[in-house]
Design a protein around this motif. Sequence first.
Motif, PDB file in Angstrom:
ATOM      1  N   PRO A  19       0.840  -1.201   0.000  1.00  0.00           N
ATOM      2  CA  PRO A  19       0.000   0.000   0.000  1.00  0.00           C
ATOM      3  C   PRO A  19       0.876   1.253   0.000  1.00  0.00           C
ATOM      4  O   PRO A  19       2.097   1.180   0.237  1.00  0.00           O
ATOM      5  CB  PRO A  19      -0.803  -0.139   1.290  1.00  0.00           C
ATOM      6  CG  PRO A  19       0.112  -0.893   2.195  1.00  0.00           C
ATOM      7  CD  PRO A  19       0.877  -1.853   1.320  1.00  0.00           C
ATOM      8  N   ARG A  20       0.273   2.388  -0.240  1.00  0.00           N
ATOM      9  CA  ARG A  20       1.026   3.634  -0.316  1.00  0.00           C
ATOM     10  C   ARG A  20       1.912   3.894   0.900  1.00  0.00           C
ATOM     11  O   ARG A  20       3.081   4.280   0.720  1.00  0.00           O
ATOM     12  CB  ARG A  20       0.052   4.806  -0.547  1.00  0.00           C
ATOM     13  CG  ARG A  20       0.706   6.186  -0.527  1.00  0.00           C
ATOM     14  CD  ARG A  20       1.754   6.331  -1.611  1.00  0.00           C
ATOM     15  NE  ARG A  20       2.474   7.582  -1.524  1.00  0.00           N
ATOM     16  CZ  ARG A  20       3.625   7.747  -0.869  1.00  0.00           C
ATOM     17  NH1 ARG A  20       4.181   6.728  -0.229  1.00  0.00           N
ATOM     18  NH2 ARG A  20       4.236   8.930  -0.858  1.00  0.00           N
ATOM     19  N   SER A  64       1.890  -1.598  -6.782  1.00  0.00           N
ATOM     20  CA  SER A  64       1.038  -0.752  -5.956  1.00  0.00           C
ATOM     21  C   SER A  64      -0.265  -1.479  -5.620  1.00  0.00           C
ATOM     22  O   SER A  64      -1.049  -1.820  -6.513  1.00  0.00           O
ATOM     23  CB  SER A  64       0.717   0.556  -6.682  1.00  0.00           C
ATOM     24  OG  SER A  64      -0.342   1.226  -6.032  1.00  0.00           O
ATOM     25  N   LYS A 120      -7.964  -0.392  -7.355  1.00  0.00           N
ATOM     26  CA  LYS A 120      -8.766   0.670  -7.985  1.00  0.00           C
ATOM     27  C   LYS A 120      -8.792   0.418  -9.489  1.00  0.00           C
ATOM     28  O   LYS A 120      -7.992   0.960 -10.253  1.00  0.00           O
ATOM     29  CB  LYS A 120      -8.178   2.046  -7.661  1.00  0.00           C
ATOM     30  CG  LYS A 120      -8.215   2.390  -6.171  1.00  0.00           C
ATOM     31  CD  LYS A 120      -7.673   3.779  -5.924  1.00  0.00           C
ATOM     32  CE  LYS A 120      -7.601   4.074  -4.439  1.00  0.00           C
ATOM     33  NZ  LYS A 120      -8.932   4.038  -3.787  1.00  0.00           N
ATOM     34  N   HIS A 133      -6.586   1.980   5.728  1.00  0.00           N
ATOM     35  CA  HIS A 133      -8.006   1.767   5.463  1.00  0.00           C
ATOM     36  C   HIS A 133      -8.414   0.438   6.085  1.00  0.00           C
ATOM     37  O   HIS A 133      -7.664  -0.524   6.069  1.00  0.00           O
ATOM     38  CB  HIS A 133      -8.287   1.713   3.953  1.00  0.00           C
ATOM     39  CG  HIS A 133      -7.931   2.983   3.255  1.00  0.00           C
ATOM     40  ND1 HIS A 133      -8.745   4.078   3.250  1.00  0.00           N
ATOM     41  CD2 HIS A 133      -6.824   3.323   2.542  1.00  0.00           C
ATOM     42  CE1 HIS A 133      -8.165   5.053   2.554  1.00  0.00           C
ATOM     43  NE2 HIS A 133      -6.997   4.608   2.115  1.00  0.00           N
ATOM     44  N   LEU A 145      -3.969  11.712   1.280  1.00  0.00           N
ATOM     45  CA  LEU A 145      -3.939  11.317  -0.129  1.00  0.00           C
ATOM     46  C   LEU A 145      -4.042  12.518  -1.058  1.00  0.00           C
ATOM     47  O   LEU A 145      -3.406  12.560  -2.110  1.00  0.00           O
ATOM     48  CB  LEU A 145      -5.087  10.353  -0.425  1.00  0.00           C
ATOM     49  CG  LEU A 145      -5.028   8.984   0.258  1.00  0.00           C
ATOM     50  CD1 LEU A 145      -6.278   8.178  -0.081  1.00  0.00           C
ATOM     51  CD2 LEU A 145      -3.787   8.229  -0.168  1.00  0.00           C
ATOM     52  N   ASP A 162      -2.703  -0.110  -4.025  1.00  0.00           N
ATOM     53  CA  ASP A 162      -3.782   0.844  -4.277  1.00  0.00           C
ATOM     54  C   ASP A 162      -4.220   0.782  -5.729  1.00  0.00           C
ATOM     55  O   ASP A 162      -5.414   0.776  -6.038  1.00  0.00           O
ATOM     56  CB  ASP A 162      -3.311   2.258  -3.929  1.00  0.00           C
ATOM     57  CG  ASP A 162      -2.893   2.372  -2.479  1.00  0.00           C
ATOM     58  OD1 ASP A 162      -3.737   2.721  -1.646  1.00  0.00           O
ATOM     59  OD2 ASP A 162      -1.717   2.070  -2.180  1.00  0.00           O
ATOM     60  N   TYR A 173       0.568   9.423  -5.229  1.00  0.00           N
ATOM     61  CA  TYR A 173      -0.762   8.874  -5.483  1.00  0.00           C
ATOM     62  C   TYR A 173      -1.261   9.316  -6.854  1.00  0.00           C
ATOM     63  O   TYR A 173      -1.908   8.556  -7.567  1.00  0.00           O
ATOM     64  CB  TYR A 173      -1.718   9.340  -4.389  1.00  0.00           C
ATOM     65  CG  TYR A 173      -2.761   8.321  -4.002  1.00  0.00           C
ATOM     66  CD1 TYR A 173      -2.397   7.102  -3.437  1.00  0.00           C
ATOM     67  CD2 TYR A 173      -4.113   8.578  -4.195  1.00  0.00           C
ATOM     68  CE1 TYR A 173      -3.345   6.175  -3.070  1.00  0.00           C
ATOM     69  CE2 TYR A 173      -5.080   7.643  -3.840  1.00  0.00           C
ATOM     70  CZ  TYR A 173      -4.687   6.449  -3.277  1.00  0.00           C
ATOM     71  OH  TYR A 173      -5.639   5.517  -2.917  1.00  0.00           O
TER      72      TYR A 173
END
Length: 508
Positions: free
Chosen positions: A298-299, A331, A337, A499, A403, A333, A409
Amino acid sequence: MTGAYTPRADLFWELAGLITHIPGLAHPRPLRRSAEAFTERFGPLESERPSGIPREDLYATLRECDRYPEGLRFYLDTLGSGRTGTLAWAAVEQMYLRLYPERLLTPGERDELRTLLGARAPGTRLGPLALPFLPFLPPVDGDTDGPEALEALLDALEDALVPAAEAHPLLSFVEAVAVTQQSLLEAELRAWSDKVAHHIGCPQEALQQVRAREAARVGRPFAPSRLLVEIVAHPAAPDVYHLRGWLLATREGPSSLLADCRVTSRGALEETVAALHESVLERLGELSAGLRVEFLLPRPLLWLDVDQFPVRPAGSVARPIGADHTVLVRSRDRFHKRYWWPALHRRLAWLRSNPDGGFEAPAVRYVAPDGVLAPYDLLTELRDGETPFCFVLLEPPQWDGDLAADPVYVLLEVGIPAIVALRRRGHHAEAGPQLWKVLAGRLDALPDRVRHLRGVGPSGYGSAVTLDLHRHVTLVWDSQDGLEGAEAALGHPRTGGGHHDRGVDRPA
Protein backbone atom coordinates in the motif's frame (compact mmCIF):
# COMPACT_ATOMS: atom_id res chain seq x y z
CA MET A 1 8.31 -47.56 -36.92
CA THR A 2 7.17 -51.17 -36.85
CA GLY A 3 7.35 -51.63 -40.58
CA ALA A 4 10.98 -50.56 -40.63
CA TYR A 5 12.06 -53.69 -38.71
CA THR A 6 10.14 -56.28 -40.81
CA PRO A 7 10.78 -56.69 -44.58
CA ARG A 8 7.81 -55.31 -46.49
CA ALA A 9 7.76 -58.39 -48.74
CA ASP A 10 7.10 -60.58 -45.71
CA LEU A 11 4.29 -58.23 -44.61
CA PHE A 12 2.64 -58.47 -48.05
CA TRP A 13 2.91 -62.24 -47.94
CA GLU A 14 1.23 -62.30 -44.51
CA LEU A 15 -1.46 -59.90 -45.77
CA ALA A 16 -2.20 -62.18 -48.73
CA GLY A 17 -2.49 -65.13 -46.38
CA LEU A 18 -4.95 -63.35 -44.11
CA ILE A 19 -7.18 -62.41 -47.08
CA THR A 20 -7.21 -65.86 -48.68
CA HIS A 21 -8.34 -67.42 -45.39
CA ILE A 22 -11.44 -65.22 -45.27
CA PRO A 23 -14.42 -67.25 -46.49
CA GLY A 24 -15.44 -66.16 -49.98
CA LEU A 25 -12.24 -64.24 -50.81
CA ALA A 26 -10.30 -67.22 -52.05
CA HIS A 27 -12.74 -67.35 -54.99
CA PRO A 28 -11.56 -65.55 -58.16
CA ARG A 29 -14.77 -63.55 -58.61
CA PRO A 30 -14.38 -60.94 -55.77
CA LEU A 31 -10.69 -60.65 -56.56
CA ARG A 32 -11.49 -60.01 -60.23
CA ARG A 33 -14.12 -57.37 -59.38
CA SER A 34 -11.66 -55.55 -57.13
CA ALA A 35 -9.00 -55.66 -59.85
CA GLU A 36 -11.44 -54.24 -62.41
CA ALA A 37 -12.38 -51.37 -60.05
CA PHE A 38 -8.68 -50.70 -59.53
CA THR A 39 -8.08 -50.60 -63.28
CA GLU A 40 -10.84 -48.04 -63.79
CA ARG A 41 -9.34 -45.81 -61.09
CA PHE A 42 -5.58 -46.20 -61.55
CA GLY A 43 -4.92 -48.16 -64.73
CA PRO A 44 -4.34 -51.81 -65.61
CA LEU A 45 -2.55 -54.12 -63.24
CA GLU A 46 0.56 -55.63 -64.82
CA SER A 47 0.90 -58.69 -62.67
CA GLU A 48 2.73 -61.71 -64.00
CA ARG A 49 0.87 -64.70 -65.48
CA PRO A 50 -1.29 -66.23 -62.76
CA SER A 51 0.32 -69.18 -61.04
CA GLY A 52 -2.94 -70.78 -60.04
CA ILE A 53 -1.97 -70.61 -56.38
CA PRO A 54 -4.38 -68.04 -54.78
CA ARG A 55 -1.99 -66.72 -52.16
CA GLU A 56 0.88 -66.21 -54.61
CA ASP A 57 -1.38 -64.50 -57.15
CA LEU A 58 -2.92 -62.22 -54.50
CA TYR A 59 0.58 -61.40 -53.20
CA ALA A 60 1.60 -60.23 -56.67
CA THR A 61 -1.57 -58.15 -57.02
CA LEU A 62 -1.07 -56.47 -53.66
CA ARG A 63 2.53 -55.57 -54.54
CA GLU A 64 1.36 -54.15 -57.87
CA CYS A 65 -1.36 -52.06 -56.18
CA ASP A 66 1.21 -50.67 -53.78
CA ARG A 67 3.08 -49.07 -56.69
CA TYR A 68 0.31 -46.44 -56.92
CA PRO A 69 -0.22 -43.74 -54.27
CA GLU A 70 -3.21 -44.84 -52.16
CA GLY A 71 -3.58 -47.82 -54.52
CA LEU A 72 -3.35 -50.52 -51.86
CA ARG A 73 -5.82 -48.65 -49.67
CA PHE A 74 -8.33 -48.44 -52.54
CA TYR A 75 -7.95 -52.12 -53.43
CA LEU A 76 -8.50 -53.28 -49.85
CA ASP A 77 -11.49 -50.98 -49.38
CA THR A 78 -13.08 -52.42 -52.51
CA LEU A 79 -12.27 -56.01 -51.60
CA GLY A 80 -13.44 -55.66 -48.03
CA SER A 81 -16.77 -53.99 -48.80
CA GLY A 82 -19.40 -55.64 -46.57
CA ARG A 83 -16.80 -57.38 -44.40
CA THR A 84 -15.33 -54.52 -42.38
CA GLY A 85 -17.15 -55.48 -39.18
CA THR A 86 -15.65 -58.95 -38.94
CA LEU A 87 -12.72 -60.08 -36.81
CA ALA A 88 -11.04 -61.55 -39.89
CA TRP A 89 -11.08 -58.21 -41.69
CA ALA A 90 -9.86 -56.42 -38.53
CA ALA A 91 -6.70 -58.55 -38.80
CA VAL A 92 -6.31 -57.35 -42.40
CA GLU A 93 -6.53 -53.73 -41.25
CA GLN A 94 -3.94 -54.33 -38.54
CA MET A 95 -1.56 -55.74 -41.13
CA TYR A 96 -2.17 -52.69 -43.35
CA LEU A 97 -1.20 -50.44 -40.42
CA ARG A 98 2.07 -52.34 -40.20
CA LEU A 99 2.68 -51.50 -43.85
CA TYR A 100 1.42 -47.93 -43.48
CA PRO A 101 1.61 -46.85 -39.85
CA GLU A 102 -0.52 -43.83 -38.97
CA ARG A 103 1.71 -40.77 -39.02
CA LEU A 104 1.72 -38.29 -36.18
CA LEU A 105 2.81 -35.45 -38.46
CA THR A 106 1.49 -34.32 -41.78
CA PRO A 107 4.05 -34.35 -44.59
CA GLY A 108 4.23 -30.55 -44.43
CA GLU A 109 4.86 -30.54 -40.68
CA ARG A 110 7.59 -33.12 -41.01
CA ASP A 111 9.26 -31.27 -43.88
CA GLU A 112 9.19 -28.04 -41.88
CA LEU A 113 10.71 -29.72 -38.82
CA ARG A 114 13.38 -31.37 -40.95
CA THR A 115 14.31 -27.96 -42.37
CA LEU A 116 14.43 -26.30 -38.93
CA LEU A 117 16.59 -29.07 -37.47
CA GLY A 118 18.87 -28.85 -40.48
CA ALA A 119 19.50 -25.18 -39.65
CA ARG A 120 20.66 -25.94 -36.10
CA ALA A 121 23.93 -24.56 -34.80
CA PRO A 122 27.08 -26.52 -35.70
CA GLY A 123 27.94 -29.04 -33.03
CA THR A 124 24.34 -29.59 -31.90
CA ARG A 125 24.05 -33.37 -31.68
CA LEU A 126 20.46 -34.54 -31.86
CA GLY A 127 20.94 -38.05 -30.50
CA PRO A 128 21.87 -37.06 -26.93
CA LEU A 129 19.03 -34.50 -26.89
CA ALA A 130 16.53 -37.17 -27.98
CA LEU A 131 17.70 -39.98 -25.70
CA PRO A 132 15.80 -38.77 -22.56
CA PHE A 133 12.56 -39.26 -24.51
CA LEU A 134 13.30 -42.67 -26.11
CA PRO A 135 14.18 -46.07 -24.60
CA PHE A 136 17.08 -46.25 -27.07
CA LEU A 137 18.27 -44.51 -30.21
CA PRO A 138 17.44 -46.20 -33.53
CA PRO A 139 20.45 -47.96 -35.14
CA VAL A 140 21.91 -46.18 -38.16
CA ASP A 141 24.80 -46.80 -40.49
CA GLY A 142 27.32 -44.06 -41.09
CA ASP A 143 26.90 -40.45 -39.97
CA THR A 144 24.91 -40.38 -36.73
CA ASP A 145 23.86 -36.78 -37.41
CA GLY A 146 23.26 -37.16 -41.16
CA PRO A 147 19.95 -37.07 -43.07
CA GLU A 148 19.29 -40.83 -42.72
CA ALA A 149 19.91 -40.68 -38.98
CA LEU A 150 17.53 -37.72 -38.70
CA GLU A 151 14.78 -39.62 -40.53
CA ALA A 152 15.19 -42.65 -38.29
CA LEU A 153 15.19 -40.45 -35.20
CA LEU A 154 11.99 -38.67 -36.25
CA ASP A 155 10.37 -42.05 -36.98
CA ALA A 156 11.24 -43.29 -33.51
CA LEU A 157 10.02 -40.12 -31.84
CA GLU A 158 6.72 -40.16 -33.74
CA ASP A 159 6.09 -43.73 -32.57
CA ALA A 160 7.27 -43.19 -28.98
CA LEU A 161 4.89 -43.95 -26.14
CA VAL A 162 3.30 -40.88 -24.57
CA PRO A 163 3.42 -40.86 -20.74
CA ALA A 164 0.14 -40.03 -19.07
CA ALA A 165 -0.58 -36.30 -18.66
CA GLU A 166 2.65 -35.34 -20.45
CA ALA A 167 3.52 -33.82 -23.79
CA HIS A 168 4.35 -36.07 -26.73
CA PRO A 169 8.06 -37.08 -26.68
CA LEU A 170 8.53 -35.51 -30.12
CA LEU A 171 7.42 -32.12 -28.76
CA SER A 172 9.69 -32.55 -25.73
CA PHE A 173 12.61 -33.27 -28.07
CA VAL A 174 11.89 -30.17 -30.17
CA GLU A 175 11.81 -28.02 -27.03
CA ALA A 176 15.09 -29.56 -25.84
CA VAL A 177 16.67 -28.57 -29.18
CA ALA A 178 15.10 -25.10 -29.13
CA VAL A 179 16.74 -23.98 -25.89
CA THR A 180 20.19 -24.76 -27.31
CA GLN A 181 19.76 -22.50 -30.37
CA GLN A 182 19.97 -18.80 -31.12
CA SER A 183 16.85 -16.74 -30.50
CA LEU A 184 15.49 -16.75 -34.08
CA LEU A 185 15.66 -20.52 -34.58
CA GLU A 186 14.50 -21.05 -31.00
CA ALA A 187 11.38 -19.00 -31.70
CA GLU A 188 10.73 -20.87 -34.98
CA LEU A 189 11.01 -24.26 -33.27
CA ARG A 190 8.66 -23.17 -30.52
CA ALA A 191 6.18 -21.83 -33.06
CA TRP A 192 6.30 -25.24 -34.75
CA SER A 193 5.63 -26.94 -31.40
CA ASP A 194 2.67 -24.65 -30.69
CA LYS A 195 1.12 -25.46 -34.07
CA VAL A 196 1.69 -29.23 -33.88
CA ALA A 197 0.57 -29.47 -30.24
CA HIS A 198 -2.81 -28.09 -31.29
CA HIS A 199 -2.99 -30.50 -34.22
CA ILE A 200 -2.23 -33.66 -32.19
CA GLY A 201 -4.30 -32.64 -29.17
CA CYS A 202 -1.48 -31.98 -26.71
CA PRO A 203 -2.73 -29.65 -23.93
CA GLN A 204 -1.01 -26.27 -23.92
CA GLU A 205 -0.34 -26.67 -20.19
CA ALA A 206 1.69 -29.82 -20.84
CA LEU A 207 3.71 -28.08 -23.55
CA GLN A 208 4.39 -25.09 -21.30
CA GLN A 209 5.59 -27.43 -18.55
CA VAL A 210 8.04 -29.09 -20.93
CA ARG A 211 9.18 -25.69 -22.17
CA ALA A 212 9.89 -24.48 -18.62
CA ARG A 213 11.67 -27.71 -17.70
CA GLU A 214 13.98 -27.77 -20.72
CA ALA A 215 14.80 -24.07 -20.37
CA ALA A 216 15.60 -24.52 -16.68
CA ARG A 217 17.97 -27.39 -17.48
CA VAL A 218 20.19 -25.07 -19.49
CA GLY A 219 19.87 -22.17 -17.03
CA ARG A 220 17.64 -20.09 -19.31
CA PRO A 221 14.23 -19.83 -17.64
CA PHE A 222 11.53 -19.58 -20.26
CA ALA A 223 8.68 -18.54 -17.99
CA PRO A 224 10.10 -17.62 -14.59
CA SER A 225 7.89 -18.31 -11.61
CA ARG A 226 6.73 -15.38 -9.51
CA LEU A 227 6.46 -15.12 -5.75
CA LEU A 228 3.89 -12.49 -4.75
CA VAL A 229 4.11 -11.14 -1.20
CA GLU A 230 1.46 -8.76 0.08
CA ILE A 231 2.36 -6.71 3.18
CA VAL A 232 0.06 -4.28 4.96
CA ALA A 233 0.25 -2.52 8.32
CA HIS A 234 -2.43 -1.16 10.61
CA PRO A 235 -2.25 2.65 10.77
CA ALA A 236 -2.55 2.59 14.56
CA ALA A 237 0.21 -0.02 14.93
CA PRO A 238 2.76 0.51 12.16
CA ASP A 239 5.02 -2.28 13.47
CA VAL A 240 2.26 -4.87 13.19
CA TYR A 241 2.22 -6.38 9.71
CA HIS A 242 -0.14 -8.73 7.94
CA LEU A 243 1.63 -10.84 5.30
CA ARG A 244 0.30 -13.17 2.63
CA GLY A 245 2.26 -15.00 -0.04
CA TRP A 246 1.34 -16.78 -3.27
CA LEU A 247 3.10 -18.60 -6.05
CA LEU A 248 1.94 -17.23 -9.41
CA ALA A 249 1.71 -19.20 -12.62
CA THR A 250 2.90 -17.45 -15.77
CA ARG A 251 0.47 -14.74 -16.91
CA GLU A 252 -2.04 -15.85 -14.30
CA GLY A 253 -3.23 -14.67 -10.92
CA PRO A 254 -2.28 -16.29 -7.61
CA SER A 255 -3.02 -20.01 -7.58
CA SER A 256 -1.82 -21.20 -4.17
CA LEU A 257 -1.75 -19.38 -0.84
CA LEU A 258 1.55 -20.22 0.86
CA ALA A 259 1.46 -17.84 3.82
CA ASP A 260 -1.15 -15.82 5.72
CA CYS A 261 0.01 -14.49 9.06
CA ARG A 262 0.42 -11.47 11.32
CA VAL A 263 3.83 -10.46 12.71
CA THR A 264 4.61 -7.86 15.32
CA SER A 265 8.05 -6.53 14.40
CA ARG A 266 10.25 -5.66 11.45
CA GLY A 267 12.59 -8.53 12.35
CA ALA A 268 9.74 -11.05 12.39
CA LEU A 269 8.57 -9.73 9.02
CA GLU A 270 11.99 -10.31 7.47
CA GLU A 271 12.19 -13.81 8.95
CA THR A 272 8.76 -14.68 7.58
CA VAL A 273 9.68 -13.49 4.08
CA ALA A 274 12.93 -15.48 4.27
CA ALA A 275 11.06 -18.65 5.28
CA LEU A 276 8.53 -18.13 2.49
CA HIS A 277 11.32 -17.62 -0.01
CA GLU A 278 13.10 -20.81 1.05
CA SER A 279 9.88 -22.85 0.85
CA VAL A 280 9.30 -21.61 -2.71
CA LEU A 281 12.84 -22.59 -3.76
CA GLU A 282 12.30 -26.08 -2.34
CA ARG A 283 8.94 -26.35 -4.04
CA LEU A 284 10.15 -25.25 -7.49
CA GLY A 285 13.48 -27.08 -7.52
CA GLU A 286 15.18 -26.61 -10.90
CA LEU A 287 12.27 -24.45 -12.07
CA SER A 288 13.28 -21.79 -9.55
CA ALA A 289 15.75 -20.37 -12.07
CA GLY A 290 14.82 -16.76 -12.75
CA LEU A 291 12.32 -16.56 -9.87
CA ARG A 292 10.86 -13.07 -9.65
CA VAL A 293 9.71 -11.67 -6.31
CA GLU A 294 6.95 -9.07 -6.32
CA PHE A 295 5.76 -7.17 -3.26
CA LEU A 296 2.22 -5.82 -3.29
CA LEU A 297 2.42 -2.77 -1.00
CA PRO A 298 0.00 0.00 0.00
CA ARG A 299 1.03 3.63 -0.32
CA PRO A 300 2.36 3.97 3.28
CA LEU A 301 4.79 1.08 2.69
CA LEU A 302 5.69 1.82 -0.93
CA TRP A 303 9.34 2.65 -0.10
CA LEU A 304 9.81 -0.26 2.30
CA ASP A 305 13.25 -1.68 1.51
CA VAL A 306 11.92 -5.14 0.69
CA ASP A 307 14.72 -5.78 -1.81
CA GLN A 308 17.15 -5.69 1.15
CA PHE A 309 15.28 -8.27 3.25
CA PRO A 310 17.88 -10.95 4.04
CA VAL A 311 17.35 -14.51 2.83
CA ARG A 312 19.44 -17.60 3.47
CA PRO A 313 18.88 -20.42 0.98
CA ALA A 314 19.53 -23.78 2.62
CA GLY A 315 23.24 -24.40 2.99
CA SER A 316 24.31 -21.00 1.66
CA VAL A 317 25.25 -17.57 2.98
CA ALA A 318 22.74 -14.83 3.81
CA ARG A 319 22.24 -12.12 1.22
CA PRO A 320 19.59 -9.51 0.29
CA ILE A 321 16.76 -11.08 -1.65
CA GLY A 322 17.28 -8.46 -4.38
CA ALA A 323 20.83 -9.69 -4.95
CA ASP A 324 19.52 -13.03 -6.26
CA HIS A 325 16.18 -12.13 -7.84
CA THR A 326 14.39 -9.41 -9.71
CA VAL A 327 12.44 -7.69 -6.93
CA LEU A 328 9.56 -5.43 -7.95
CA VAL A 329 7.06 -3.39 -5.98
CA ARG A 330 3.48 -3.35 -7.20
CA SER A 331 1.04 -0.75 -5.96
CA ARG A 332 -1.73 -2.33 -3.91
CA ASP A 333 -3.78 0.84 -4.28
CA ARG A 334 -3.60 0.68 -8.06
CA PHE A 335 -4.47 -3.01 -8.08
CA HIS A 336 -7.66 -2.45 -6.08
CA LYS A 337 -8.77 0.67 -7.98
CA ARG A 338 -9.78 -0.79 -11.33
CA TYR A 339 -10.89 2.57 -12.66
CA TRP A 340 -7.18 3.53 -12.66
CA TRP A 341 -6.32 0.69 -15.05
CA PRO A 342 -7.22 2.39 -18.36
CA ALA A 343 -4.59 5.08 -17.77
CA LEU A 344 -2.00 2.41 -16.97
CA HIS A 345 -2.92 0.38 -20.06
CA ARG A 346 -2.60 3.49 -22.26
CA ARG A 347 1.01 4.02 -21.21
CA LEU A 348 1.79 0.32 -21.49
CA ALA A 349 0.42 0.44 -25.03
CA TRP A 350 2.91 3.21 -25.77
CA LEU A 351 5.73 0.96 -24.55
CA ARG A 352 4.54 -1.91 -26.76
CA SER A 353 4.48 0.39 -29.79
CA ASN A 354 7.95 1.75 -28.87
CA PRO A 355 9.81 -1.46 -27.95
CA ASP A 356 13.17 0.27 -28.28
CA GLY A 357 12.13 3.13 -26.00
CA GLY A 358 15.14 4.26 -24.01
CA PHE A 359 15.77 5.49 -20.49
CA GLU A 360 15.66 9.11 -21.57
CA ALA A 361 13.30 12.06 -22.07
CA PRO A 362 10.42 12.24 -22.91
CA ALA A 363 9.85 8.70 -21.63
CA VAL A 364 11.66 9.32 -18.34
CA ARG A 365 11.46 12.32 -16.04
CA TYR A 366 13.91 13.03 -13.24
CA VAL A 367 12.48 14.80 -10.22
CA ALA A 368 14.68 16.62 -7.74
CA PRO A 369 13.64 16.60 -4.05
CA ASP A 370 12.03 20.01 -4.39
CA GLY A 371 10.82 19.52 -7.98
CA VAL A 372 7.58 17.57 -7.57
CA LEU A 373 4.58 19.52 -8.75
CA ALA A 374 1.53 20.11 -6.65
CA PRO A 375 -0.82 17.10 -6.99
CA TYR A 376 -3.53 18.90 -8.94
CA ASP A 377 -1.03 20.44 -11.37
CA LEU A 378 0.55 17.02 -11.83
CA LEU A 379 -2.84 15.46 -12.52
CA THR A 380 -3.70 18.15 -15.06
CA GLU A 381 -0.41 17.70 -16.88
CA LEU A 382 -0.33 13.90 -17.03
CA ARG A 383 -3.86 12.60 -17.11
CA ASP A 384 -4.21 12.38 -20.93
CA GLY A 385 -0.64 11.63 -22.02
CA GLU A 386 1.14 8.46 -23.13
CA THR A 387 4.47 9.65 -21.76
CA PRO A 388 6.36 9.95 -19.53
CA PHE A 389 6.56 6.23 -18.84
CA CYS A 390 8.91 6.40 -15.85
CA PHE A 391 9.52 8.87 -13.01
CA VAL A 392 12.84 8.91 -11.14
CA LEU A 393 12.50 10.36 -7.64
CA LEU A 394 15.85 11.31 -6.17
CA GLU A 395 14.14 11.60 -2.79
CA PRO A 396 10.69 10.00 -2.63
CA PRO A 397 7.97 12.03 -0.91
CA GLN A 398 7.14 10.71 2.51
CA TRP A 399 3.68 9.52 3.42
CA ASP A 400 1.86 11.84 5.81
CA GLY A 401 -1.56 10.23 5.56
CA ASP A 402 -3.13 12.83 3.28
CA LEU A 403 -3.94 11.32 -0.13
CA ALA A 404 -5.07 14.67 -1.54
CA ALA A 405 -1.61 16.15 -0.91
CA ASP A 406 0.38 13.16 -2.18
CA PRO A 407 1.98 13.50 -5.64
CA VAL A 408 2.91 9.79 -5.70
CA TYR A 409 -0.76 8.87 -5.48
CA VAL A 410 -1.30 11.03 -8.57
CA LEU A 411 1.49 9.20 -10.43
CA LEU A 412 -0.24 5.91 -9.68
CA GLU A 413 -3.63 7.25 -10.71
CA VAL A 414 -2.48 8.60 -14.09
CA GLY A 415 -0.89 5.24 -14.93
CA ILE A 416 2.87 5.83 -14.62
CA PRO A 417 4.05 2.18 -14.91
CA ALA A 418 7.56 2.67 -13.52
CA ILE A 419 8.77 4.72 -10.56
CA VAL A 420 12.42 4.55 -9.57
CA ALA A 421 12.91 5.97 -6.09
CA LEU A 422 16.21 6.50 -4.33
CA ARG A 423 15.52 5.81 -0.65
CA ARG A 424 18.80 7.26 0.58
CA ARG A 425 18.59 10.94 1.38
CA GLY A 426 21.17 13.53 0.42
CA HIS A 427 23.93 13.41 -2.23
CA HIS A 428 21.38 14.30 -4.88
CA ALA A 429 23.87 15.96 -7.19
CA GLU A 430 25.81 12.68 -7.48
CA ALA A 431 22.81 10.36 -7.48
CA GLY A 432 21.24 11.65 -10.71
CA PRO A 433 24.18 11.00 -13.06
CA GLN A 434 24.96 7.68 -11.39
CA LEU A 435 21.40 6.42 -11.69
CA TRP A 436 21.43 7.46 -15.33
CA LYS A 437 24.66 5.57 -15.88
CA VAL A 438 23.55 2.26 -14.39
CA LEU A 439 19.92 2.27 -15.56
CA ALA A 440 20.26 3.66 -19.10
CA GLY A 441 19.01 1.35 -21.84
CA ARG A 442 15.72 -0.14 -23.05
CA LEU A 443 12.81 0.69 -20.80
CA ASP A 444 11.31 -2.79 -20.95
CA ALA A 445 14.57 -4.19 -19.57
CA LEU A 446 14.58 -1.85 -16.56
CA PRO A 447 13.74 -4.62 -14.03
CA ASP A 448 16.69 -6.68 -15.25
CA ARG A 449 19.08 -3.74 -14.95
CA VAL A 450 17.89 -2.97 -11.43
CA ARG A 451 18.40 -6.63 -10.51
CA HIS A 452 21.91 -6.48 -11.95
CA LEU A 453 22.63 -3.31 -9.98
CA ARG A 454 21.53 -4.97 -6.74
CA GLY A 455 23.42 -8.14 -7.51
CA VAL A 456 26.84 -6.72 -8.34
CA GLY A 457 26.94 -3.89 -5.81
CA PRO A 458 29.19 -0.86 -6.18
CA SER A 459 32.27 -2.82 -7.24
CA GLY A 460 30.54 -3.98 -10.41
CA TYR A 461 30.37 -0.42 -11.74
CA GLY A 462 33.82 0.77 -10.72
CA SER A 463 34.84 3.66 -8.49
CA ALA A 464 32.29 6.03 -10.04
CA VAL A 465 29.44 4.44 -8.06
CA THR A 466 30.04 5.56 -4.48
CA LEU A 467 26.55 5.92 -3.05
CA ASP A 468 25.67 2.26 -2.50
CA LEU A 469 22.82 2.68 -4.98
CA HIS A 470 22.28 -1.08 -4.95
CA ARG A 471 21.06 -0.80 -1.35
CA HIS A 472 18.67 2.11 -1.80
CA VAL A 473 16.69 1.75 -5.05
CA THR A 474 12.97 0.91 -5.11
CA LEU A 475 11.42 -0.02 -8.44
CA VAL A 476 7.64 0.32 -8.57
CA TRP A 477 6.65 -1.53 -11.72
CA ASP A 478 3.47 -2.53 -13.53
CA SER A 479 3.40 -4.35 -16.84
CA GLN A 480 1.26 -6.56 -19.05
CA ASP A 481 2.04 -9.56 -16.82
CA GLY A 482 0.38 -7.83 -13.88
CA LEU A 483 -2.30 -9.10 -11.53
CA GLU A 484 -5.42 -8.40 -13.56
CA GLY A 485 -7.97 -11.12 -12.97
CA ALA A 486 -6.56 -12.06 -9.58
CA GLU A 487 -9.12 -10.21 -7.44
CA ALA A 488 -10.90 -13.34 -6.25
CA ALA A 489 -7.69 -14.99 -5.08
CA LEU A 490 -6.19 -11.88 -3.49
CA GLY A 491 -9.33 -10.67 -1.75
CA HIS A 492 -8.74 -8.30 1.15
CA PRO A 493 -6.72 -8.90 4.31
CA ARG A 494 -7.83 -7.64 7.70
CA THR A 495 -6.11 -4.24 7.49
CA GLY A 496 -4.27 -2.24 4.91
CA GLY A 497 -2.50 1.01 4.43
CA GLY A 498 -4.69 3.30 6.51
CA HIS A 499 -8.01 1.77 5.46
CA HIS A 500 -10.15 -0.91 7.07
CA ASP A 501 -10.83 -3.64 4.52
CA ARG A 502 -13.68 -6.07 4.28
CA GLY A 503 -13.49 -9.86 4.14
CA VAL A 504 -11.34 -9.74 7.19
CA ASP A 505 -10.83 -13.02 8.97
CA ARG A 506 -10.36 -15.64 6.30
CA PRO A 507 -7.64 -16.18 3.72
CA ALA A 508 -8.58 -15.70 0.10
